[in-house]
Structure formats: C-alpha cells, structure tokens
Design a protein around this motif. Structure first.
Motif, PDB file in Angstrom:
ATOM      1  N   UNK A 277       1.014  -1.401  -0.036  1.00  0.00           N
ATOM      2  CA  UNK A 277      -0.002  -0.055  -0.136  1.00  0.00           C
ATOM      3  C   UNK A 277       0.967   1.292   0.066  1.00  0.00           C
ATOM      4  N   UNK A 278       0.661   2.016  -1.186  1.00  0.00           N
ATOM      5  CA  UNK A 278       1.762   3.166  -1.308  1.00  0.00           C
ATOM      6  C   UNK A 278       0.869   4.472  -1.207  1.00  0.00           C
ATOM      7  N   UNK A 279       1.510   5.305  -0.239  1.00  0.00           N
ATOM      8  CA  UNK A 279       0.813   6.454  -0.003  1.00  0.00           C
ATOM      9  C   UNK A 279       1.444   7.739  -0.707  1.00  0.00           C
ATOM     10  N   UNK A 280       0.641   8.714  -1.148  1.00  0.00           N
ATOM     11  CA  UNK A 280       1.267   9.814  -1.765  1.00  0.00           C
ATOM     12  C   UNK A 280       2.047  10.774  -0.869  1.00  0.00           C
ATOM     13  N   UNK A 281       2.973  11.710  -1.268  1.00  0.00           N
ATOM     14  CA  UNK A 281       3.507  12.556  -0.240  1.00  0.00           C
ATOM     15  C   UNK A 281       2.880  13.409   0.764  1.00  0.00           C
ATOM     16  N   UNK A 282       1.428  13.529   0.575  1.00  0.00           N
ATOM     17  CA  UNK A 282       0.596  13.910   1.741  1.00  0.00           C
ATOM     18  C   UNK A 282       0.200  13.094   2.476  1.00  0.00           C
ATOM     19  N   UNK A 283       0.155  11.852   2.177  1.00  0.00           N
ATOM     20  CA  UNK A 283      -0.380  10.720   3.086  1.00  0.00           C
ATOM     21  C   UNK A 283      -1.863  10.712   2.996  1.00  0.00           C
ATOM     22  N   UNK A 284      -2.542  11.471   2.123  1.00  0.00           N
ATOM     23  CA  UNK A 284      -3.972  11.417   1.873  1.00  0.00           C
ATOM     24  C   UNK A 284      -4.592  10.341   0.987  1.00  0.00           C
ATOM     25  N   UNK A 285      -3.879   9.990   0.097  1.00  0.00           N
ATOM     26  CA  UNK A 285      -4.230   9.028  -0.876  1.00  0.00           C
ATOM     27  C   UNK A 285      -3.204   7.866  -0.866  1.00  0.00           C
ATOM     28  N   UNK A 286      -3.791   6.756  -1.535  1.00  0.00           N
ATOM     29  CA  UNK A 286      -2.899   5.660  -1.516  1.00  0.00           C
ATOM     30  C   UNK A 286      -3.262   4.502  -2.599  1.00  0.00           C
ATOM     31  N   UNK A 287      -2.603   3.919  -2.995  1.00  0.00           N
ATOM     32  CA  UNK A 287      -2.641   2.832  -4.117  1.00  0.00           C
ATOM     33  C   UNK A 287      -2.126   1.654  -3.580  1.00  0.00           C
ATOM     34  N   UNK A 288      -2.773   0.527  -3.950  1.00  0.00           N
ATOM     35  CA  UNK A 288      -2.279  -0.856  -3.722  1.00  0.00           C
ATOM     36  C   UNK A 288      -1.678  -1.465  -4.846  1.00  0.00           C
ATOM     37  N   UNK A 289      -0.487  -2.060  -4.873  1.00  0.00           N
ATOM     38  CA  UNK A 289       0.237  -2.798  -5.981  1.00  0.00           C
ATOM     39  C   UNK A 289       0.562  -4.071  -5.423  1.00  0.00           C
ATOM     40  N   UNK A 290      -0.141  -5.265  -6.377  1.00  0.00           N
ATOM     41  CA  UNK A 290       0.085  -6.577  -5.618  1.00  0.00           C
ATOM     42  C   UNK A 290       1.619  -6.913  -6.045  1.00  0.00           C
ATOM     43  N   UNK A 291       1.992  -7.833  -5.180  1.00  0.00           N
ATOM     44  CA  UNK A 291       3.546  -8.307  -5.438  1.00  0.00           C
ATOM     45  C   UNK A 291       3.429  -9.770  -5.567  1.00  0.00           C
ATOM     46  N   UNK A 292       4.187 -10.657  -5.918  1.00  0.00           N
ATOM     47  CA  UNK A 292       4.186 -12.038  -6.111  1.00  0.00           C
ATOM     48  C   UNK A 292       5.299 -12.596  -6.160  1.00  0.00           C
ATOM     49  N   UNK A 293       5.592 -13.247  -5.023  1.00  0.00           N
ATOM     50  CA  UNK A 293       7.049 -13.782  -4.628  1.00  0.00           C
ATOM     51  C   UNK A 293       7.160 -15.351  -5.196  1.00  0.00           C
ATOM     52  N   UNK A 294       8.417 -15.434  -5.781  1.00  0.00           N
ATOM     53  CA  UNK A 294       8.625 -16.849  -6.436  1.00  0.00           C
ATOM     54  C   UNK A 294       8.236 -17.938  -5.168  1.00  0.00           C
ATOM     55  N   UNK A 295       7.660 -19.159  -5.686  1.00  0.00           N
ATOM     56  CA  UNK A 295       7.450 -20.106  -4.769  1.00  0.00           C
ATOM     57  C   UNK A 295       8.673 -20.687  -3.723  1.00  0.00           C
ATOM     58  N   UNK A 296       8.212 -20.732  -2.567  1.00  0.00           N
ATOM     59  CA  UNK A 296       9.192 -21.090  -1.493  1.00  0.00           C
ATOM     60  C   UNK A 296       9.680 -20.101  -0.650  1.00  0.00           C
TER      61      UNK A 296
END
Length: 90
Positions: free
Chosen positions: A36-55
């Motif tokens: 969950x990434x917040x903008x510079x004023x911390x008023x808004x955010x955007x989620x970006x999925x991440x997928x790790x390798x198996x294991x």
C-alpha cells in the motif's frame, strides 16, 4: 499512472515503499499480497500486488517494506491485474 496504463510499464524496474497488506478470497482460497503506497501528503494511497517466487516467505503484514522488481500484468477471468515480481524485499 501504472495502474491506468500498465502496458507503458511492463518489464520496467520499479522500487516502492509502503505497508504490506494481504487479502484472502474466500471463494478461491487464494491469498493476494500488496504494498500500500501513500502519496507525499499521505492522504491518498494505491495498492500494488506483488508475487514472490514459490518457496519464498512473505514479510509480516502491516509492516513497512520496500520492494524492488519488475512490473507486469496477468489475467484472471476477464480482468487484468498489475503486479511486481520482486527481486528484493526489505
């Protein structure tokens, strides 16, 4: 912009700092992990999925992390989703 125009960012190296969140879909029993990434004023955010390798283990949820990796997309059903394939999670 990455979420709105994902094709412009496919294959690009990205570094992001934010809070690790996870969500389990009760219908499919799939757990999704995102930063969950917040903008510079911390008023808004955007989620970006991440997928790790198996294991590889995911970090604790609600923990601030920095991830670095390659931006990509995948299709699930009729939807296209954006994600990071991280080479580094700190």
């Amino acid at each position: 912009n990455m979420i709105e125009k994902p094709n412009d960012y496919k294959g690009k190296y990205v570094k992001a700092k934010g809070v690790h969140k996870s969500y389990t879909d009760n219908k499919t029993n799939i757990t999704y992990h995102a930063i969950l990434i917040y903008d510079s004023t911390s008023c808004c955010s955007q989620a970006l999925e991440f997928i790790l390798e198996d294991g590889k283990n995911y970090p604790s949820t609600e923990k601030e992390i920095t991830i670095e990796g390659t931006f990509g997309t995948y299709n699930e059903g009729n939807n296209t989703y954006c994600y990071l394939n991280p080479s580094k999670v700190v």
